[in-house]
Motif scaffolding. Structure first.
Motif, PDB file in Angstrom:
ATOM      1  N   ARG B  72      -1.748   6.874  21.619  1.00 43.19           N
ATOM      2  CA  ARG B  72      -1.858   5.523  21.345  1.00 43.19           C
ATOM      3  C   ARG B  72      -0.962   5.317  19.981  1.00 43.19           C
ATOM      4  N   MET B  73       0.285   4.695  20.177  1.00 44.41           N
ATOM      5  CA  MET B  73       0.975   4.776  18.953  1.00 44.41           C
ATOM      6  C   MET B  73       0.824   3.631  17.932  1.00 44.41           C
ATOM      7  N   GLN B  74       0.835   3.858  17.039  1.00 38.84           N
ATOM      8  CA  GLN B  74       0.756   2.481  15.973  1.00 38.84           C
ATOM      9  C   GLN B  74       1.943   2.789  14.910  1.00 38.84           C
ATOM     10  N   ILE B  75       2.841   1.521  14.759  1.00 41.37           N
ATOM     11  CA  ILE B  75       3.929   1.645  13.946  1.00 41.37           C
ATOM     12  C   ILE B  75       3.548   0.945  12.621  1.00 41.37           C
ATOM     13  N   ILE B  76       3.459   1.568  11.515  1.00 36.81           N
ATOM     14  CA  ILE B  76       3.289   0.699  10.212  1.00 36.81           C
ATOM     15  C   ILE B  76       4.685   0.896   9.407  1.00 36.81           C
ATOM     16  N   PRO B  77       4.988  -0.309   9.026  1.00 37.81           N
ATOM     17  CA  PRO B  77       6.402  -0.342   8.088  1.00 37.81           C
ATOM     18  C   PRO B  77       6.064   0.726   7.067  1.00 37.81           C
ATOM     19  N   TRP B  78       7.272   1.348   6.879  1.00 37.71           N
ATOM     20  CA  TRP B  78       7.139   2.585   5.663  1.00 37.71           C
ATOM     21  C   TRP B  78       6.516   2.026   4.324  1.00 37.71           C
ATOM     22  N   GLY B  79       6.914   0.718   3.863  1.00 42.32           N
ATOM     23  CA  GLY B  79       6.211   0.140   2.720  1.00 42.32           C
ATOM     24  C   GLY B  79       4.809   0.571   2.380  1.00 42.32           C
ATOM     25  N   THR B  80       4.089   0.364   3.319  1.00 41.35           N
ATOM     26  CA  THR B  80       2.445   0.510   3.505  1.00 41.35           C
ATOM     27  C   THR B  80       2.080   1.565   4.122  1.00 41.35           C
ATOM     28  N   TYR B  81       3.104   2.377   4.759  1.00 44.62           N
ATOM     29  CA  TYR B  81       2.304   3.676   5.611  1.00 44.62           C
ATOM     30  C   TYR B  81       1.737   4.521   4.829  1.00 44.62           C
ATOM     31  N   TYR B  82       1.988   5.027   3.832  1.00 43.02           N
ATOM     32  CA  TYR B  82       1.724   6.159   3.034  1.00 43.02           C
ATOM     33  C   TYR B  82       0.102   5.745   2.611  1.00 43.02           C
ATOM     34  N   ASP B  83       0.213   4.271   2.007  1.00 41.75           N
ATOM     35  CA  ASP B  83      -1.230   3.963   1.696  1.00 41.75           C
ATOM     36  C   ASP B  83      -1.886   4.146   2.696  1.00 41.75           C
ATOM     37  N   LYS B  84      -1.662   3.650   3.954  1.00 41.60           N
ATOM     38  CA  LYS B  84      -2.678   3.579   4.892  1.00 41.60           C
ATOM     39  C   LYS B  84      -3.011   5.214   5.522  1.00 41.60           C
ATOM     40  N   VAL B  85      -1.985   5.743   5.173  1.00 41.20           N
ATOM     41  CA  VAL B  85      -2.190   7.309   5.649  1.00 41.20           C
ATOM     42  C   VAL B  85      -3.264   7.931   4.548  1.00 41.20           C
ATOM     43  N   THR B  86      -2.995   7.858   3.315  1.00 43.09           N
ATOM     44  CA  THR B  86      -3.861   8.359   2.324  1.00 43.09           C
ATOM     45  C   THR B  86      -5.158   7.606   2.409  1.00 43.09           C
ATOM     46  N   LEU B  87      -5.348   6.435   2.455  1.00 41.33           N
ATOM     47  CA  LEU B  87      -6.791   6.038   2.615  1.00 41.33           C
ATOM     48  C   LEU B  87      -7.575   6.305   3.901  1.00 41.33           C
ATOM     49  N   GLY B  88      -6.677   6.427   4.866  1.00 38.85           N
ATOM     50  CA  GLY B  88      -7.303   6.934   6.270  1.00 38.85           C
ATOM     51  C   GLY B  88      -7.587   8.456   6.073  1.00 38.85           C
ATOM     52  N   LEU B  89      -6.698   9.382   5.518  1.00 43.87           N
ATOM     53  CA  LEU B  89      -6.991  10.771   5.155  1.00 43.87           C
ATOM     54  C   LEU B  89      -8.457  10.826   4.495  1.00 43.87           C
ATOM     55  N   ALA B  90      -8.516  10.012   3.290  1.00 44.28           N
ATOM     56  CA  ALA B  90      -9.544  10.016   2.117  1.00 44.28           C
ATOM     57  C   ALA B  90     -10.923   9.459   3.004  1.00 44.28           C
ATOM     58  N   TYR B  91     -10.897   8.354   3.427  1.00 48.17           N
ATOM     59  CA  TYR B  91     -12.004   7.731   4.084  1.00 48.17           C
ATOM     60  C   TYR B  91     -12.417   7.937   5.453  1.00 48.17           C
ATOM     61  N   GLY B  92     -11.807   8.998   6.097  1.00 48.33           N
ATOM     62  CA  GLY B  92     -12.296   9.513   7.435  1.00 48.33           C
ATOM     63  C   GLY B  92     -11.640   8.497   8.571  1.00 48.33           C
ATOM     64  N   LYS B  93     -10.876   7.669   8.390  1.00 49.14           N
ATOM     65  CA  LYS B  93     -10.182   7.093   9.482  1.00 49.14           C
ATOM     66  C   LYS B  93      -8.781   7.508   9.956  1.00 49.14           C
TER      67      LYS B  93
END
Lengths: 284, 428, 289
Positions: B72-93
């Motif tokens: 299941r692919m999710q495309i997140i614009p690069w501007g907010t991409y790393y925010d989401k990845v960092t928060l996702g990695l930090a908070y288990g999602k």
């Protein structure tokens, strides 16, 4: 006789100048908002015309319509619903929580009352933005990151609310409550059945301030929400500063959607706001 | 009146609760990650442009060919991409597979947020030797493998064939001849800069700086230096070689007058509309120019401006989060290998594969621009791989802007940036 | 009333508020300080205690110093001019001319907008190419100004729009204060032959001192935390000319996820503002009537 006549002439020229000044001031203060509304009601092609027209000719609702129908790109309706939900919840809960505390400070005697009240006042001076990082971490530890709880709960401990309501409760004549006490009523029923109804003006004022403050809040919702579907209006409309930055008509319509409800609410309740400020007795 | 005011928030509350429940009914599907034996993998990337469509096709093909694993692919614009990845990695999602750039790998790997895949690599399925060495080692940190490189996007020369022919810059067969070194470049650019009405603002420029960061990085690398020293301990911006690199760039603008000052220019739009004859950009801009009607362009390897053969390059790496269950891990590994094996399809969307076997294939050679750009693959120099790279890049960007637009004298801008970079490196 | 078991009832009324207070007002202040004593990247498995190293680093960080100076500039522009404007508006509203209520609403309207609306609207107004402000400048024969992209005009523009945004708020407070000045005092002064200017200076202002102090203190606290305008309009640019402390804190804490360093930056601002506030109390004594 002549002296009085020339005096009144001088006064009236002064008055005219003053009123002209006030009118000019009003125009300047309103101009940006008026220009925003004007732009939002124009066709995109008319927005960038070489000569700006204050009155859109012809006016059109197409920007607002696109705003609400292109839900895949920007779920404006969802943001509006979020704002309404969050602001209403915050307002209701703040009224509940601060009126109880204010009543305790105003009418109930307990050890350390003055001290505790000073602490509450002192926290009004604490810059709230400075503690954004620790509040974020605490809310995340509670499991409320990116949730409605995270949006609503942290802002509920309003020192201003306690202050405002306590001042008001103090102005209610004690006799009302004493009569009920004589009849054997408990503080809770005195509070809910006598004091609260009398405090409606103050509660209304606090409600309006809280609602507007919550609606317009920017930094906190920005930090605590991650999903686009959870955003409130002020954060959501930021999307128009990115991809759609050249579509000024659409962007101004978005700004309009965020502002018009509040302006309407204000116009309806504006007397309460002025009275509310006077009530706090900030003169001294 | 007062009664109505109090009732208003109370009224709105249940109404909006109702609203919320209707709108949030679609939220349940995220929880279903494993339904009846099929593992559903979450794949995040930032491919918002035409490259996203290319990736979609590859993902669809994968889903068709595999029965037990769905992506299941999710495309997140690069501007907010790393925010989401960092928060996702930090908070288990966190997603199961995600793309990251080489300059972000050290940051994540050092914090033990990435899955160490040494064992998977050893088990086989992918041959490390089949990968371009620089790309392969860019996915390593402190002796361990944390990701697999999907591609490399080096910078290269895009040039307008029609403008070249008009200016007479052709070889003996009459084909447009792209410059290969500094002398040829300046010569060509001078011929290609046209100021018909002599008002000091040419209607056509020989060259223009597009993405300042990658352009400046290339010049620095070609003078044997960079933003940060090789040992990642301090900034090299105040070195004599850095000065030479920046002097050359400012020379193009203010002495040779072959390119405009970057302020307020959309140089890439200039190239697309035929107002700029040459541009140094990454291979990923290919679809942008292919779609431009009436533009006859071609690609060539980046010219040699300085003594060292080097070009800026970036790579998309495929990684998994450290916390992932064993079944999902092997399913994700299958997907990662699939993507790597199909990097030729990915290349068609404007990328250069890093698998030597694919690079040598005839099908790849048919992709003309990608093939030209790939010639510089052995000389790719990535952005510094430090845990603090993300923090110092803004200083680098500001520095280049300040120098090229003459907002600050070069020495001042360089020492300011160096000071700030060193400060961050100390803190890390 | 006094016969009630006060503590029991008081507890019931106070617990809801104070539990929220403890968790979301007091705890963050303490926890924030704790965080600032650690090197803490959000993904690192364990934050490391580093004592005051973050504070020392911030004081050496020239970007922090720039942010502090830019914030100071902003406060020095917005607080005096903004308050003077609010007072002027309040005084004119207090004269009781016709249509005062309408004027009051007009002056207060900007306060009702969210900072993101303010930013979006003013970006449009100040747009170099398409903005109406530059249009009128050109009409007057002047050159357009790159309001938000020129280092010399970016911060003044943000200060200007912030004054526009906030003037109405303090205006209401001053108005309430003006209304509380006993008419007898003003009338007595008039009978004694004082001109309106003298009346204003000797009667109104002294009696307004508590209000003025309150407004100045709150304005300084609020404007020192300026964030939304700079975040949305310029992101701290161009070339750090609009970098403010809270924006820098946000960039560190929520952009780069360096939580410890970000917290230290915030607390340094807190300390500066606290000192400044106490100074204000000392230098502008207010006399209770």
């Amino acid at each position: 006789m002549r002296r009085i006549r020339s005096q009144s002439k001088v006064i009236s020229i002064k008055a005219i100048i003053a009123q002209l000044g006030m009118a000019l001031g009003a125009v300047i203060m309103l101009a940006p908002i008026a220009w925003m509304l004007s732009t939002s009601l124009k066709h995109e092609s008319a927005v960038l015309s070489a000569v700006p027209h204050w009155i859109p000719n012809p006016p059109t609702l197409e920007n607002y319509i696109s705003l609400f129908t292109q839900t895949k790109d920007f779920p404006v309706f969802r943001w509006l619903a979020n704002s309404i939900f969050v602001s209403s919840s915050v307002t209701f809960l703040v009224l509940l929580v601060t009126s109880c505390a204010a009543y305790a400070f105003a009418r109930l005697e307990f050890k350390g009352r003055e001290c505790l009240f000073m602490v509450v006042i002192a926290t009004m001076i604490i810059p709230s933005q400075v503690v954004l990082i620790p509040v974020f971490l605490i809310v995340q530890k509670l499991g409320w990151f990116n949730s409605y709880f995270g949006l609503i709960v942290p802002g509920l401990a309003s020192g201003f609310g306690v202050f405002l309501l306590r001042q008001f409760f103090l102005t209610i004549p004690v006799e009302f409550e004493e009569a009920a006490y004589m009849d054997g009523a408990s503080p809770i029923s005195i509070y809910s059945r006598i004091v609260l109804p009398l405090a409606k003006p103050a509660l209304a004022t606090l409600a309006i301030f809280t609602f507007i403050g919550s609606w317009n809040d920017f930094a906190w919702p920005l930090i605590i929400t991650n999903d686009i579907s959870l955003r409130t209006l002020p954060i959501g409309i930021m999307i128009f500063q990115g991809r759609y930055t050249q579509e000024f008509g659409l962007t101004m319509a978005a700004a309009g959607v965020c502002t018009i409800p509040i302006i309407i609410a204000f116009l309806v309740f504006q007397r309460r706001i002025t009275e509310g400020i006077a009530m706090t007795g900030l003169k001294g | 009146m007062p009664g109505r005011v109090l009732k208003l928030p109370l009224l709105l509350l249940p109404l909006s609760l109702l609203l919320m429940s209707c709108l949030t009914s679609g939220c349940g599907k995220q929880e279903q990650r494993a339904q009846n034996g099929v593992i559903v993998l979450d794949f995040w990337n930032g491919f918002t442009g035409p490259d996203g469509k290319t990736m979609e096709k590859i993902v669809d093909a994968f889903n068709k060919e595999h029965k037990n694993v769905k992506v299941r692919m999710q495309i997140i614009p690069w501007g907010t991409y790393y925010d989401k990845v960092t928060l996702g990695l930090a908070y288990g999602k966190a997603p199961d597979v995600f793309i990251l750039h080489t300059d972000r790998l050290p940051e994540y790997a050092d914090s033990e947020a990435l899955n160490c895949i040494d064992d998977l690599v050893r088990l086989g399925g992918l041959q490390p030797k089949d990968f371009m060495p620089r790309a392969w080692s860019a996915a390593r940190w402190k002796g361990h493998q944390y990701a697999i490189p999907l591609d490399c996007h080096p910078i290269g020369l895009y040039y307008n064939v029609d403008l070249f022919k008009k200016a007479g810059i052709v070889d003996d067969k009459g084909k447009a001849k792209p410059p290969r070194n500094l002398t040829e470049f300046v010569e060509a650019a001078k011929k290609l800069t046209v100021d018909r009405n002599k008002d000091g603002r040419p209607e056509q420029w020989g060259f223009a700086f597009t993405w300042l960061r990658t352009n400046a990085h290339t010049f620095l690398a070609q003078y044997g230096t960079g933003w940060i020293s090789r040992d990642l301990k301090h900034s090299d911006l105040t070195s004599p070689n850095a000065r030479k690199a920046f002097s050359l760039m400012t020379r193009f603008i203010y002495q040779d007058k072959i390119c405009p000052a970057p302020e307020g220019q959309d140089a890439w739009v200039g190239f697309r509309t035929g107002k700029v004859a040459m541009a140094l950009e990454g291979i990923y801009m290919l679809t942008s120019v292919e779609e431009q009607a009436g533009l006859h362009f071609a690609g060539a390897p980046c010219p040699q401006f300085g003594p060292v053969p080097a070009v800026w390059g970036g790579s998309h790496l495929m990684a998994m989060p450290a916390k992932i269950s064993p079944e999902r891990r092997s399913a994700a590994w299958t997907f990662i290998k699939y993507l790597s094996d199909h990097s030729l399809e990915w290349a068609r969307g404007g990328q250069v594969p890093v698998r030597k076997s694919i690079l040598a294939s005839a099908e790849f050679r048919r992709l003309k621009v990608q093939y030209e750009f790939s010639k510089k693959l052995p000389h790719v120099v990535y952005l510094p791989q430090s845990v603090a790279t993300n923090q110092v890049l803004p200083f680098c960007d500001a520095c280049v802007e300040a120098i090229l637009n003459r907002i600050k004298p070069m020495d001042e801008a360089l020492s300011e940036a160096a000071r700030r970079i060193n400060h961050v490196l100390e803190r890390s | 009333m006094k016969a009630w078991n006060r503590n029991k009832y008081a507890a019931g009324f106070l617990i809801p508020y104070f539990s929220l207070f403890a968790v979301f007002v007091v705890a963050p202040i303490v926890y924030g300080f704790f965080i600032s004593l650690h090197k803490w990247y959000i993904l690192s498995p364990h934050p490391t205690f580093v004592g005051f190293a973050n504070y020392r680093a911030a004081l050496k960080d020239d970007l922090f110093r720039i942010a502090l100076l830019r914030t100071g500039y902003f406060v020095l522009m917005v607080v005096p001019i903004g308050n003077a404007l609010s007072l002027l508006l309040a005084v004119s509203l207090n004269q009781g001319y016709r249509g005062t209520t309408i004027y009051k609403v007009c002056y207060y309207l900007p306060v009702l907008t969210s900072v993101s609306v303010v930013a979006i609207v003013w970006r449009w107004l100040l747009s170099s190419e398409f903005g109406i402000v530059n249009y009128y400048l050109r009409l007057l024969g002047l050159r357009s100004i790159n309001w938000l992209s020129d280092t010399k005009t970016a911060m003044p523009s943000i200060a200007l729009l912030s004054i526009w945004w906030g003037a109405g708020g303090n205006m209401l407070v001053y108005l309430a204060g003006l209304k509380n000045i006993p008419r007898e005092l003003l009338e007595a002064a008039e009978i004694d032959g004082a001109s309106p200017g003298q009346r204003f200076r000797s009667v109104t202002i002294p009696l307004l001192r508590p209000t003025i102090l309150f407004c100045l203190v709150m304005s300084v606290i609020a404007s020192s935390q300026v964030f939304g305008q700079t975040y949305i309009l310029t992101g701290g640019g161009p070339y750090y000319s609009t970098l403010t402390v809270i924006l820098y804190m946000y960039q560190q804490g929520f952009g780069l996820y360096q939580l410890g360093y970000g917290a230290a930056v915030g607390y340094l601002l807190f300390a500066v503002v606290l000192v400044f506030t106490l100074l204000q109390f000392k230098l502008l004594p207010f006399r209770r009537l």
